[in-house]
Design a protein around this motif. Structure first.
Motif, mmCIF file in Angstrom:
data_model
loop_
_atom_site.group_PDB
_atom_site.id
_atom_site.type_symbol
_atom_site.label_atom_id
_atom_site.label_comp_id
_atom_site.label_asym_id
_atom_site.label_seq_id
_atom_site.Cartn_x
_atom_site.Cartn_y
_atom_site.Cartn_z
ATOM 1 N N TYR A 1 3.857 12.430 0.297
ATOM 2 C CA TYR A 1 3.498 11.192 1.006
ATOM 3 C C TYR A 1 3.867 9.979 0.133
ATOM 4 O O TYR A 1 4.382 8.986 0.615
ATOM 5 C CB TYR A 1 1.998 11.184 1.327
ATOM 6 N N PHE A 2 3.613 10.106 -1.179
ATOM 7 C CA PHE A 2 3.910 8.992 -2.087
ATOM 8 C C PHE A 2 5.410 8.680 -2.095
ATOM 9 O O PHE A 2 5.817 7.522 -2.102
ATOM 10 C CB PHE A 2 3.441 9.343 -3.510
ATOM 11 N N TYR A 3 6.237 9.732 -2.088
ATOM 12 C CA TYR A 3 7.670 9.519 -2.249
ATOM 13 C C TYR A 3 8.399 9.183 -0.945
ATOM 14 O O TYR A 3 9.501 8.666 -0.975
ATOM 15 C CB TYR A 3 8.331 10.751 -2.894
ATOM 16 N N LYS A 4 7.801 9.476 0.230
ATOM 17 C CA LYS A 4 8.529 9.244 1.484
ATOM 18 C C LYS A 4 8.755 7.738 1.707
ATOM 19 O O LYS A 4 7.846 6.938 1.514
ATOM 20 C CB LYS A 4 7.731 9.817 2.667
ATOM 21 N N PRO A 5 9.988 7.357 2.087
ATOM 22 C CA PRO A 5 10.262 5.925 2.313
ATOM 23 C C PRO A 5 9.331 5.323 3.371
ATOM 24 O O PRO A 5 8.919 4.165 3.246
ATOM 25 C CB PRO A 5 11.710 5.910 2.823
ATOM 26 N N SER A 6 8.977 6.117 4.374
ATOM 27 C CA SER A 6 8.171 5.555 5.462
ATOM 28 C C SER A 6 6.772 5.149 4.983
ATOM 29 O O SER A 6 6.122 4.300 5.567
ATOM 30 C CB SER A 6 8.062 6.565 6.604
ATOM 31 N N SER A 7 6.313 5.731 3.867
ATOM 32 C CA SER A 7 4.984 5.365 3.354
ATOM 33 C C SER A 7 5.008 4.008 2.650
ATOM 34 O O SER A 7 3.967 3.422 2.379
ATOM 35 C CB SER A 7 4.484 6.400 2.340
ATOM 36 N N LYS A 8 6.205 3.565 2.261
ATOM 37 C CA LYS A 8 6.397 2.277 1.571
ATOM 38 C C LYS A 8 5.574 2.176 0.286
ATOM 39 O O LYS A 8 5.103 1.103 -0.068
ATOM 40 C CB LYS A 8 6.062 1.114 2.502
ATOM 41 N N LEU A 9 5.389 3.307 -0.365
ATOM 42 C CA LEU A 9 4.665 3.269 -1.648
ATOM 43 C C LEU A 9 5.682 3.243 -2.789
ATOM 44 O O LEU A 9 5.931 2.206 -3.384
ATOM 45 C CB LEU A 9 3.731 4.478 -1.760
ATOM 46 N N TYR A 10 6.295 4.416 -3.041
ATOM 47 C CA TYR A 10 7.323 4.494 -4.103
ATOM 48 C C TYR A 10 8.484 3.546 -3.783
ATOM 49 O O TYR A 10 8.943 2.790 -4.629
ATOM 50 C CB TYR A 10 7.812 5.947 -4.195
ATOM 51 N N ALA A 11 8.934 3.550 -2.532
ATOM 52 C CA ALA A 11 10.144 2.813 -2.149
ATOM 53 C C ALA A 11 10.002 1.311 -2.358
ATOM 54 O O ALA A 11 10.988 0.620 -2.574
ATOM 55 C CB ALA A 11 10.479 3.100 -0.694
ATOM 56 N N ASN A 12 8.766 0.807 -2.303
ATOM 57 C CA ASN A 12 8.606 -0.647 -2.408
ATOM 58 C C ASN A 12 8.302 -1.129 -3.820
ATOM 59 O O ASN A 12 8.119 -2.316 -4.049
ATOM 60 C CB ASN A 12 7.499 -1.125 -1.471
ATOM 61 N N TRP B 1 15.570 6.309 6.873
ATOM 62 C CA TRP B 1 15.541 5.001 6.176
ATOM 63 C C TRP B 1 16.974 4.482 5.978
ATOM 64 O O TRP B 1 17.264 3.310 6.206
ATOM 65 C CB TRP B 1 14.835 5.178 4.826
ATOM 66 N N LEU B 2 17.876 5.407 5.600
ATOM 67 C CA LEU B 2 19.272 5.028 5.352
ATOM 68 C C LEU B 2 19.917 4.499 6.625
ATOM 69 O O LEU B 2 20.572 3.465 6.621
ATOM 70 C CB LEU B 2 20.049 6.270 4.905
ATOM 71 N N ASN B 3 19.719 5.234 7.719
ATOM 72 C CA ASN B 3 20.341 4.824 8.987
ATOM 73 C C ASN B 3 19.836 3.456 9.424
ATOM 74 O O ASN B 3 20.595 2.623 9.882
ATOM 75 C CB ASN B 3 20.052 5.851 10.091
ATOM 76 N N SER B 4 18.531 3.245 9.261
ATOM 77 C CA SER B 4 17.981 1.963 9.729
ATOM 78 C C SER B 4 18.495 0.823 8.857
ATOM 79 O O SER B 4 18.821 -0.250 9.352
ATOM 80 C CB SER B 4 16.453 2.000 9.704
ATOM 81 N N VAL C 1 13.721 14.722 2.951
ATOM 82 C CA VAL C 1 15.135 14.359 3.100
ATOM 83 C C VAL C 1 15.356 13.650 4.432
ATOM 84 O O VAL C 1 16.048 12.628 4.511
ATOM 85 C CB VAL C 1 16.038 15.605 2.966
ATOM 86 N N LYS C 2 14.752 14.179 5.520
ATOM 87 C CA LYS C 2 14.959 13.562 6.843
ATOM 88 C C LYS C 2 14.407 12.137 6.848
ATOM 89 O O LYS C 2 15.000 11.242 7.459
ATOM 90 C CB LYS C 2 14.288 14.403 7.936
ATOM 91 N N ASP C 3 13.277 11.939 6.167
ATOM 92 C CA ASP C 3 12.685 10.605 6.107
ATOM 93 C C ASP C 3 13.643 9.629 5.394
ATOM 94 O O ASP C 3 13.830 8.494 5.809
ATOM 95 C CB ASP C 3 11.345 10.663 5.357
ATOM 96 N N ILE C 4 14.272 10.132 4.296
ATOM 97 C CA ILE C 4 15.221 9.277 3.559
ATOM 98 C C ILE C 4 16.431 8.949 4.449
ATOM 99 O O ILE C 4 16.907 7.816 4.481
ATOM 100 C CB ILE C 4 15.673 9.965 2.242
ATOM 101 N N VAL C 5 16.916 9.958 5.193
ATOM 102 C CA VAL C 5 18.075 9.740 6.066
ATOM 103 C C VAL C 5 17.746 8.694 7.129
ATOM 104 O O VAL C 5 18.544 7.802 7.427
ATOM 105 C CB VAL C 5 18.533 11.065 6.723
#
Length: 1439
Positions: free
Chosen positions: A578-589, A632-635, A626-630
């Motif tokens: 959950y921490f690492y998924k881009p959609s959670s906006k934790l690690y990614a931000n 994020w990439l597409n958007s 991986v799907k979550d990152i993809v």
């Protein structure tokens, strides 16, 4: 009526017929006869009245159009050049600056060759050009045209250049800055240009001193360098060296450092002194550094005796912190080292120069990983020497010989902390550099460490010094650890690439450990405890978790979801996911600069590996991530570029590290399957064809693993060919990263990709690919792969050709090219032109590395200079045809058959050094021989011809100093093989005997003799102690040269601790820095170990160490020193020769060549230069300018350079008697006297140097029209000598009118006006009793004399005010005195041959500024009069 018409036509003209410059549109009918057009133009230009200035301007512009249209032919133009110039020069006397500017422009177009230039100078137009440069009254257009004309004169024929203009330029160069003259830089640039073409006229007028003064005035490195290089260029060649005063002129640039009371300008205000000093330090630093970047500079400043380098090092020993700080900066700059920040904390300073520190150009938005790798990963060069090493080795050796290291020890132990810290780092850097690039005989550089050791260990010196010394030793140890570690990657991307490359090469055993029930049981308990302690399960404050522990859990052997079905572990994984998924906006931000950013990303990569190892159990989690990152990439890639980068924060948040997760997965077969399953590759391929996705593509290229064939390589290949220019360039640069990181099987696929890039339509990309291929071919496997592909390289110019020549170094490539007849063709081309072209190529690369010069782009001829110097560039020797052929027998045979070596040797033995072409041919021959001698095959050819001693002779004695530099590089090439090193050793040159791949070299076998002498060393010195973990680098086990003195009986005296005493000591010790007090110790000198002991008490002369204390201190010193600077484990270096030979064979048996660097054993041999006497002593006495010329014995004056001595005191005096004496004469009536002499009042006047009389001569008028045409000469006898000397000579002048008296005391006092001049009825001169009317010849002669006397006095800067007032007084009382062409010519002659400061020149020119010079107009009219009539000049109008 006529009036109104005229007014209307004028108005009409004003509206319609003016250009921006205000000129009237004067139509020019080019269909008319050119001579008619020319006559019309000249008539209009020469008319005094009736033609408006703006109309003259139009005609002058038509003149240039006419010239451009009809060409330069006297017969076409209908006038001789003399006639044209006589008319044109009137434009330079016009009151309108625009007309003067147009006149200068017209002259520039007219002067096409030397013959026309000679005519211009014969007619003395140079006086008027100098006048245009001197006068500054918002007339920049005019002065610009004047300078352009001056440059044209230099281009046409610099040897004719007149001293009048030289003086004018030099005056602006000297005083322009204080006078706020905007032309000052342009003038100095022209002086430099002239100094290269005609050094004599510049040196004669003092121009070199102007150039050097401006070096210290200029803080722009490119200009500073251009100025100093001009002087160095003159020093380089024996012909021009005579123009530079040895030991005086060049040393001026050191003055701000070596003169503690230096004031650049006497009138600098007290408040600005500090700021001014800083500016001078900076400019002086630039000048010194630029001087050390040229052979002429190095040799001039390092020559034995009282050299500049000794002054600089000597100043270090004087405790002046400001100077020390400045000098350290100079030294950092000379040795191309990064400057540490100013701090008292050593670690902070050390980190600021760590090569691994972050640099701005490594950001994603800039050069990213490609830029970082280029800095951090070493070049692949194995066989090619880096010429920068040779250059630095020479400079370093010169500084060490002159005592730099002891000077630094002195600075370290007696300076403020921030200075001491910088000095310590510099000492460490120089010791490290010395061990890497100095030959063995020069590596007695460790002697400064025992000095430091003794200071740290001895209780006989001041406590503060002792503490500083021991602190410095600790710091050096830290420094050494940093060097030992080497540069390490900063970014995780580069680290990832390198680690992957290392691990695939090492192929560690991958087999799984057998499950042991007990181990598992222990692990399980520990795991539960660690899961609890990591805090992940306790709370959701992600950043508060114990990330060290999380990493440990993820890396734990055999711990994964497949082996542990524990629910707690699954919760742990879900929380991390959950921490690492881009959609959670934790690690990614999180911000990239966040303190734990790197750690979080490393753990993230470990997490993906952990999930991979968990196989099907972790697959679900991994797929979700991986799907979550993809997604994020597409958007983010779909958005508009400017929004996407801000919205997804790619540039400054950790989201850019998701690509590292992809990279981690792409290293594993299962990971690749996962990436395929989640459409990652498809998504990245789509990105390639989108615009404005540069950052995403950079991240893609930098992250994927290409060691296996697969989709990753497909993506790389697509980006290389299909993306935007900037992305294709970045991907190409990334291939260099992969090459340097030694990625597996690069030769199989990487070379192919690079060859494709050679055909890219963008030149930058193809040349980058070419450069990378050039580096790749250092590796034989890559070279074979390239030859296999048979690429087309001919379209890539010279660099392509050089790459093709690489093929010749292996038999396979040789036969491939030989079959096509390529080799024979190339042999011819190299003999004809390419050998010379090679010199240009190599010198351009050296220039770019050492100076601010930058290569012209795409055939552009304009030389560019940058204000930034490169930090530590490399110049790897370019490929040479002969150098490639000598790698195998066939090639060598070819060279032998064509007798290449004998031909080249002939050039070396009988060089033509008086022309630059001959110098270039010699350099070409030297480089060719050096390349041939770089292999053992070729070396034998040189040996047969016995040319090596000739090269050495040139290196030590050639009078063209830059040739010595070339020889130094070339002898370095011979030192690439052991055989070459042995030959050099035989001739007293020492070479470096290790390859570039050895970071910590050991001295090779031929130093065995030294080791045999170790047997007599006392046991205290046993270095086998366990406590010593390592050994010093470029020394053999016993560091012999630093501590053993073979046979030398020179000793230095005891030393004092402070200031000048220290300086004296260091100067005595310079030649043999490692000796001291040896008499007290010597058994036979050979067998005893010495160290550079120091006198312990300051001021005491006899506190020498006793032998036993000495040995004790020394054993301490050497042990600690071992620990301090050496990485080879001591235990491997036992004394037994068998181990020794093993070490040597292991090190030297490798196929790598040595680095190719040699120096003479006595470095001073290179710095000896024959004394050249200064040129002025030969041609004329020093007082020529001021004495003999101004007051020359005959009124006729002398042409320049003919007066050897002043004839007699009588004649000298006779000329100097001023109006003053005549006025105070009571015995003889002055007017009577003047009438009885053949005196015109002019001293230097001749027909040749007068603007008016020279035309009279050309136009052929009667002689009596000359000089004072208002009265004829009569012959009177001279007054006898006693009458001159019998008077009391008063040193002041009385020009008396009936009611006013002006006294201008010729020395210093201001002229004071008494009474008022308004009541004067007529202006008569009162002489003695008789008054003389001012229109008589006598009065004119007296006025001329007085004007000249005051003008001459203005050339001294003393009493200027008084002389100026005197001249203004005459101008006010007798304005007609200045309307005198012969007088103006005489004054111009003085301005041309004496030195006047700029304000004085301006003042003098302005005195004559409003004069009409009627006679010159009349001369022009006479020229234009119809040829049928004999021209007659009406002399009555002349004043």
């Amino acid at each position: 009526m006529a009036v109104s018409l005229r007014a209307r036509s004028l108005r009409h003209l004003r509206i319609r017929g003016r250009n921006d410059s205000g000129e009237e549109n004067v139509p020019l009918d080019l269909s008319r006869e050119p001579c008619d057009n020319m006559r019309e133009i000249l008539q209009n230009v020469a008319k005094l009245q009736g033609v408006s200035n703006m109309r003259k301007l139009g005609h002058l512009n038509n003149f240039t159009k006419l010239l451009c249209n009809t060409g330069h032919a006297e017969e076409k133009l209908g006038f001789t050049y003399d006639s044209i110039i006589i008319c044109l020069r009137l434009a330079l006397l016009n009151e309108a600056k625009e007309v003067r500017a147009a006149g200068l422009r017209a002259l520039r177009y007219l002067i096409r060759d030397s013959s026309i230039l000679q005519k211009v100078l014969k007619l003395k137009v140079d006086y008027l050009i100098a006048r245009c440069i001197d006068i500054q009254q918002s007339n920049e257009v005019e002065r610009t045209q004047a300078l352009r004309l001056v440059r044209k004169m230099i281009t046409v024929n610099a040897s004719l250049f007149p001293s009048s203009i030289t003086n004018s330029l030099i005056a602006v160069g000297n005083d322009g800055l204080q006078e706020r003259d905007r032309m000052v830089r342009a003038c100095i640039a022209i002086i430099c240009e002239l100094a290269l073409q005609n050094p004599e006229v510049v040196a004669l007028r003092g121009g070199l001193s102007t150039i050097l003064k401006n070096v210290i005035d200029c803080q722009l490195s490119r200009i500073n360098e251009a100025l100093i290089t001009t002087v160095l260029h003159l020093i380089n060649h024996p012909k021009t060296r005579q123009y530079v005063r040895a030991d005086v002129e060049l040393e001026r640039i050191l003055a701000p450092y070596t003169d503690f009371h230096y004031r650049h300008n006497p009138d600098t205000a007290e408040g600005q002194l500090k700021e001014d000093r800083e500016a001078r330090f900076l400019a002086s630093k630039m000048g010194i550094v630029a001087t050390f970047r040229s052979w002429a500079g190095i040799i001039s400043l390092c020559k034995p005796g009282n050299s500049g380098i000794q002054s600089l090092i000597g100043v270090l020993c004087i405790p002046n912190m400001e100077i020390r700080r400045g000098l350290l900066e100079v030294l950092y700059d000379i040795f191309r080292l990064p400057l540490p920040v100013v701090t008292e904390e050593f670690i902070e300073a050390l980190l600021s120069v760590d090569p691994s520190r972050f640099q701005d150009c490594w950001r994603l938005s800039d050069g990213f990983v490609a830029a970082e790798a280029k800095t951090i990963l070493p070049h692949r060069a194995r066989s090619r020497p880096d010429l920068m090493d040779n250059y630095l080795a020479l400079v370093l050796s010169a500084f060490i010989t002159n005592g730099l290291l002891e000077g630094l020890v002195e600075v370290i132990t007696s300076s403020d902390d921030h200075v001491s810290v910088r000095a310590t780092i510099l000492l460490g850097e120089l010791l490290h550099m010395a061990n890497t690039i100095l030959p063995h005989s020069h590596s007695h550089h460790l002697h400064c460490l025992p000095t430091l050791m003794n200071m740290a260990a001895s209780f006989d010196i001041m406590k503060e010094k002792r503490l500083r010394a021991s602190a410095a030793l600790n710091c050096l140890k830290r420094f050494h650890e940093m060097k030992k570690r080497g540069p390490k990657p900063y970014s995780l991307h580069l680290d990832h690439i390198i680690q992957k490359a290392i691990s695939t090469h090492q192929k560690r055993d991958q087999c799984r450990v057998q499950k042991d029930i007990f181990v598992l049981k222990d692990t399980e308990e520990a795991l539960v405890m660690n899961l609890r302690d990591s805090q992940v399960l306790n709370h959701k404050e992600n950043l508060e978790w114990n990330w060290n522990l999380i990493g440990t859990i993820l890396k734990w052997p055999n711990v994964n979801l497949r082996n542990y079905k524990d629910e707690q572990l699954h919760r742990f994984v879900r929380r991390l996911l959950y921490f690492y998924k881009p959609s959670s906006k934790l690690y990614a931000n999180l911000d990239l600069d966040y303190g734990k950013a790197k750690q979080l990303t490393v753990v993230g990569c470990q997490f993906t590996e952990f999930l991979l190892e968990s196989e099907e159990d972790g697959q679900g989690y991994l797929e979700e991530l991986v799907k979550d990152i993809v997604q994020w990439l597409n958007s983010s890639s779909g958005m508009k570029p400017e929004r996407s980068l801000q919205n997804n924060g790619l540039l400054n948040t950790l989201s850019q590290h998701y690509f590292l997760f992809f990279g981690t997965l792409s290293c594993h077969p299962h990971g690749v399957k996962m990436l395929e399953k989640c459409n990652v590759f498809q998504c990245l391929l789509n990105l390639c064809s989108l615009k404005n996705q540069d950052h995403l593509l950079k991240l893609t290229v930098s992250s994927l693993d290409y060691s296996r064939d697969g989709l990753a390589r497909v993506i790389l290949s697509k980006i290389l060919t299909a993306a935007t220019d900037s992305c294709r360039l970045y991907a190409t640069k990334h291939l260099r990263v992969l090459l340097r990181a030694n990625v597996e099987f690069f030769s199989n696929w990487g070379i192919e990709l690079l060859v494709t890039q050679l055909h890219d339509k963008n030149k930058t990309i193809s040349s980058e690919a070419l450069d990378i291929l050039d580096e790749a071919c250092e590796d034989k496997a890559n070279l074979h792969a390239l030859i296999q592909m048979k690429p087309a390289l001919s379209h890539l110019g010279d660099k392509g050709l050089l790459l093709l020549l690489r093929f010749l170094s292996i038999p396979k490539g040789f036969s491939y090219l030989n079959e096509r007849g390529y080799v024979t063709k190339q042999m011819e081309k190299w003999q004809k032109e390419y050998n010379l072209k090679y010199v240009e190529l190599i010198e351009e690369q050296l220039n770019e590395a050492l100076t601010t010069y930058r290569k012209p782009i795409d055939g552009d001829n304009y030389v560019r200079r940058s204000n930034q110097r490169l930090q530590r560039p490399h110049v790897y020797l370019p490929v040479h045809l002969y150098g490639q052929l000598v790698h195998h027998k066939t090639g060598c045979h070819l060279l032998e058959v064509q007798s290449v070596v004998p031909d080249l040797s002939y050039t070396v033995r009988s060089p033509m050094l008086d022309k630059w072409e001959g110098i270039k041919q010699l350099k070409a021959a030297l480089w060719a021989l050096g390349n041939i001698g770089s292999s053992n095959w070729g070396l034998n050819l040189l040996q047969e011809e016995n040319v090596i001693p000739d090269i050495m002779a040139l290196a030590q004695h050639c009078e063209v100093l830059s040739i010595r530099g070339t020889c130094l590089y070339v002898l370095g090439l011979l030192a690439k093989t052991k055989q070459g090193c042995d030959i050099l050793k035989h001739h007293n040159w020492d070479a470096v005997r290790h390859s570039r791949r050895q970071p910590w070299p050991v001295v090779p076998d031929d130093m065995e003799q030294l080791c045999n002498e170790l047997s007599s060393i006392p046991s205290t010195l046993s270095l086998n102690s366990e406590s010593t973990s390592s050994r010093h680098n470029s020394e053999s086990e016993s560091a012999p040269s630093s501590m053993f003195i073979m046979e030398d009986d020179r000793y230095t005296s005891s030393r004092d601790a402070f200031g000048y005493a220290t300086l004296k000591r260091l100067q005595q010790q310079r030649m043999h820095p490692s000796l001291s007090h040896s008499e007290a110790l010597a058994s036979p000198a050979k067998d005893v170990l010495f160290t550079d002991t120091i006198t312990m008490k300051s001021g005491s002369l006899d506190s020498r160490l006793t032998p036993s204390r000495f040995m004790k201190a020394l054993s301490y010193a050497s042990l600690d020193k071992e620990d301090l600077l050496s990485p080879i484990n001591q235990n491997t270096l036992q004394r037994s020769s068998s181990v020794r030979s093993m070490v040597s064979n292991a090190t030297y048996g490798s196929s790598d060549d040595y680095i190719g660097l040699a120096l003479p054993v006595d470095i001073n041999e290179i710095f000896q230069v024959k004394e050249t006497p200064y040129f002025q002593k030969k041609t004329m006495p020093p007082f020529d300018d001021r004495g003999a010329r101004v007051f020359s014995p005959e009124a006729g004056g002398l042409p320049s350079g003919t007066t050897d001595v002043v004839k007699s005191p009588f004649q000298m005096l006779r000329q100097q008697i001023s109006l003053t004496e005549i006025m105070n004469t009571s015995r003889s009536d002055a007017s009577q006297f003047l009438e009885n002499t053949e005196d015109t009042g002019l001293q230097e006047h001749t027909d040749e140097n007068c603007l008016y009389c020279v035309c009279v001569q050309i136009l052929g008028y009667q002689s009596n029209n000359r000089v004072n045409s208002s009265y004829t000469h009569t012959d009177f006898s001279d007054i006898p000598y006693p009458d001159w000397c019998g008077q009391t000579i008063h040193n002041h002048l009385d020009v008396v009118s009936h009611s006013s008296k002006f006294s201008g005391i010729s020395g210093c006092s201001d002229a004071v006006s008494h009474g008022s001049a308004s009541s004067t009825k007529s202006t008569d001169l009162v002489l003695g009793v008789k008054s003389i009317p001012d229109d008589t010849p006598v009065c004119r002669i007296l006025l001329r004399k007085e004007v000249l006397r005051l003008v001459i006095n203005l050339s001294s800067s003393v009493g200027t005010k008084g002389h100026e007032t005197g001249l203004l007084t005459i101008k006010e009382k007798y304005p007609q005195a200045f309307d005198d062409i012969c007088l103006y010519s005489e004054v111009s002659y003085l301005l041309a041959h004496c030195t006047f400061r700029l304000p004085s020149r301006r003042f003098i020119q302005e005195l004559f500024q409003d004069v009409q010079f009627l006679q010159m107009h009349e001369e022009a009219e006479a020229v234009l009069a119809t040829p049928s009539k004999q021209p007659i000049i009406d002399t009555s109008a002349e004043s």
